[in-house]
Design an enzyme around this catalytic site. Sequence first.
Site, short mmCIF file in Angstrom:
data_model
loop_
_atom_site.label_atom_id
_atom_site.label_comp_id
_atom_site.label_asym_id
_atom_site.label_seq_id
_atom_site.Cartn_x
_atom_site.Cartn_y
_atom_site.Cartn_z
N ARG A 206 -4.30 9.94 3.91
CA ARG A 206 -3.14 10.80 4.16
C ARG A 206 -2.34 11.06 2.88
NH1 ARG A 206 -0.61 14.25 7.86
NH2 ARG A 206 1.62 14.03 7.67
N ASP B 24 4.10 0.92 12.49
CA ASP B 24 2.93 0.22 11.94
C ASP B 24 2.81 -1.19 12.50
OD1 ASP B 24 2.45 2.45 10.48
OD2 ASP B 24 3.13 1.64 8.57
N LYS C 288 0.84 -1.21 0.00
CA LYS C 288 0.00 0.00 0.00
C LYS C 288 0.87 1.26 0.00
CE LYS C 288 -1.79 1.58 4.04
NZ LYS C 288 -1.55 2.98 4.41
N ASN C 289 1.84 1.27 0.92
CA ASN C 289 2.59 2.51 1.10
C ASN C 289 3.62 2.76 0.01
OD1 ASN C 289 1.01 3.00 3.27
ND2 ASN C 289 2.52 2.42 4.82
N ARG D 177 -0.14 14.68 13.25
CA ARG D 177 0.20 14.50 11.84
C ARG D 177 0.19 15.81 11.04
NH1 ARG D 177 -2.09 8.94 9.40
NH2 ARG D 177 -0.06 8.95 8.42
N PRO D 178 1.02 16.78 11.42
CA PRO D 178 1.06 18.02 10.63
C PRO D 178 1.74 17.80 9.27
CG PRO D 178 2.77 18.05 12.32
CD PRO D 178 1.98 16.78 12.52
N ILE D 179 1.70 18.82 8.42
CA ILE D 179 2.38 18.70 7.11
C ILE D 179 3.43 19.79 6.95
CG2 ILE D 179 0.57 17.45 5.85
CD1 ILE D 179 -0.32 20.23 4.74
N ASP D 180 3.89 20.33 8.09
CA ASP D 180 4.87 21.43 8.03
C ASP D 180 6.14 21.04 7.26
OD1 ASP D 180 5.18 19.66 10.22
OD2 ASP D 180 6.56 21.03 11.21
N LEU D 181 6.62 19.81 7.43
CA LEU D 181 7.87 19.41 6.76
C LEU D 181 7.66 19.28 5.24
CD1 LEU D 181 9.20 16.77 9.33
CD2 LEU D 181 9.77 19.19 9.15
N ILE E 230 6.96 7.43 17.35
CA ILE E 230 6.69 8.12 16.08
C ILE E 230 5.39 8.92 16.15
CG2 ILE E 230 6.35 7.82 13.58
CD1 ILE E 230 9.15 6.98 14.51
N ARG F 189 -8.68 -0.53 4.12
CA ARG F 189 -7.84 0.52 3.51
C ARG F 189 -6.47 -0.02 3.20
NH1 ARG F 189 -7.93 5.78 7.06
NH2 ARG F 189 -6.41 6.24 5.46
N CYS G 165 -5.44 7.80 8.98
CA CYS G 165 -5.69 7.25 10.32
C CYS G 165 -5.40 8.29 11.39
CB CYS G 165 -4.78 6.03 10.56
SG CYS G 165 -5.31 4.55 9.69
C1 EPZ Z 1 3.83 6.95 6.53
O1 EPZ Z 1 3.00 7.99 7.03
C2 EPZ Z 1 2.96 5.75 6.36
N1 EPZ Z 1 1.87 6.05 5.42
C3 EPZ Z 1 2.36 5.33 7.71
O2 EPZ Z 1 1.66 4.12 7.50
C4 EPZ Z 1 3.50 5.07 8.70
O3 EPZ Z 1 2.95 4.82 9.97
C5 EPZ Z 1 4.42 6.29 8.78
O4 EPZ Z 1 4.88 6.65 7.45
C6 EPZ Z 1 5.65 6.07 9.65
O5 EPZ Z 1 6.36 4.97 9.18
C7 EPZ Z 1 2.10 5.99 4.13
O6 EPZ Z 1 3.18 5.71 3.66
C8 EPZ Z 1 0.94 6.24 3.24
P1 EPZ Z 1 5.68 10.47 8.58
P2 EPZ Z 1 3.48 9.51 7.02
O7 EPZ Z 1 5.55 11.71 7.77
O8 EPZ Z 1 4.23 9.77 5.78
C9 EPZ Z 1 5.56 13.78 12.03
C10 EPZ Z 1 -0.12 2.61 7.77
O9 EPZ Z 1 -0.68 2.05 8.77
N2 EPZ Z 1 5.51 14.76 10.93
O10 EPZ Z 1 6.97 9.72 8.55
O11 EPZ Z 1 2.32 10.33 7.35
C11 EPZ Z 1 4.21 13.02 12.13
O12 EPZ Z 1 3.27 13.76 12.84
C12 EPZ Z 1 0.28 4.04 7.84
O13 EPZ Z 1 0.06 2.03 6.70
C13 EPZ Z 1 5.60 16.09 11.21
O14 EPZ Z 1 5.74 16.52 12.38
O15 EPZ Z 1 4.50 9.47 8.27
C14 EPZ Z 1 4.65 11.76 12.81
O16 EPZ Z 1 4.70 11.98 14.19
C15 EPZ Z 1 -0.26 4.82 8.94
N3 EPZ Z 1 5.52 16.99 10.18
C16 EPZ Z 1 6.07 11.53 12.27
O17 EPZ Z 1 6.49 12.78 11.74
C17 EPZ Z 1 5.38 16.59 8.89
O18 EPZ Z 1 5.31 17.45 8.00
C18 EPZ Z 1 6.15 10.46 11.17
O19 EPZ Z 1 5.33 10.83 10.08
C19 EPZ Z 1 5.28 15.23 8.61
C20 EPZ Z 1 5.36 14.33 9.64
#
Ligand code: EPZ
Length: 417
Positions: free
Chosen positions: A92, A305, A22-23, A121-125, A327, A397, A116
């Site tokens: 997401r 996960d 999926k990912n 889960r912000p998008i600032d980065l 995380i 999903r 989920c």
């Molecule tokens: C990916 O989510 C996966 N989703 C998630 O899988 C997985 O849990 C996660 O990576 C961590 O491995 C997909 O690939 C579609 P992140 P993503 O950005 O990209 C913080 C599943 O069950 N963060 O690495 O959203 C965030 O809040 C799912 O299949 C910021 O602060 O994960 C979190 O605490 C759920 N600012 C941490 O980083 C940002 O701009 C990790 O998030 C982005 C993230």
Amino acid sequence: MDIWHIRGGRRLEGSCRIQGSKNAALPILAAAVLCPGRCELLHVPKLSDVDAALRILCHLGCRVQREEDRVLIDSSTLSNCAVPHSLMAEMRSSILFLGALLARSREARLSAPGGCRLGKRPIDLHLMALRRLGAEIREEDGELLCRTPRLQGSEILLPFPSVGATENALLAACGAKGETVIRGAAREPEIAALAGFLEAAGAQIHGAGSDTIRICGFTPRKCVQYRIPGDRIAAATMACAVVACGGDVTLSGAEPGQISAVLHFLNAAGCDIIPDNHALRLCAAGRPTAVGPVVTAPYPGFPTDAQPLLMAALLRGRGRTLMRETIFEDRFRHVPELNRLGARIRVQGQTAEILGVEKLHGDTLHATDLRGGAAMLLAALSAEGESVVLDEGHIRRGYEDLDLCLEDLGASITLEH
Ligand code: EPZ
């Protein structure tokens, strides 16, 4: 509402094929926007998140065709650079269309993504990375209005290896003039898969899978074909199911190296693990042994996960296991549900303490999120008696035919839509 009926207490035996990831599939579907030609994807899992991505592609004007696990996308007809909130809210990964659209059309209009509920889960980065490449991004009435006269290659330093932010930066960098270097990049196998697809589509990328990725140019090809790799979290799910229920199961299409952090603990719990070229045999009997401590971390660390899944496998463990989630801030929402089955889990802050019990009993549970919901299925399969898991579509999903896969292995599980 999906209603999962489970009668627990059966051993799992046989073999099972691991679905496409999926990912990996979701960012690659967004990346199809970058290829104004024919893009053929194979081994695409049948999941509601994938359907949501295909709906976004159709909305953008791309032609999409799906036959079984093969998806054809022609984005030469792309005519729109706005994604409505209703489609953004479905998952997401919809946020990855931001980088892809900026690279292709230099313009995008969309809102915050769904997904989920695991924490803030912000998008600032994501936005920081795109701004470094020259995107102008305004937030207005809950919408992100993004444009750029021309993306310009640059150096991006991620303070945390966010998977999504790395993917968005990779996608946008393909539309930038000059070289981009992403430092502090996520190293998850899904990043290497996205880079593999982009390379097949004409990008020059070095270092994907390491913490420094260089994107040196992109000349889109007319035709791309790419096979989505196996889903490492689906493989980890089945492996945890074997430890939860006991059994002898071979998983084909699994890359053991990608889940070595999970296999390490399953082995410590008493499961024999026999890796074989692209396959994996797991043999477990009796109550597992408590392990730990387990601390989630970015790849190659223990995947967040898999945290609920390993927890489900260790509910009947002999002894005490500590699990620390680093995380996401809110990824223990499955715990009160697992405790309904007679499990003894106490949560304090970001740490869960699992005190293994001899037996679990059936009950009715509510799936809280994708992996939490899957963990409830595993726990119910290892419990005595009947359980029902009520799910508003979280599990489908991310898992293709999970009921059928488990049934093939001898579990008693049926899914009522
Ligand atoms: C990916 O989510 C996966 N989703 C998630 O899988 C997985 O849990 C996660 O990576 C961590 O491995 C997909 O690939 C579609 P992140 P993503 O950005 O990209 C913080 C599943 O069950 N963060 O690495 O959203 C965030 O809040 C799912 O299949 C910021 O602060 O994960 C979190 O605490 C759920 N600012 C941490 O980083 C940002 O701009 C990790 O998030 C982005 C993230």
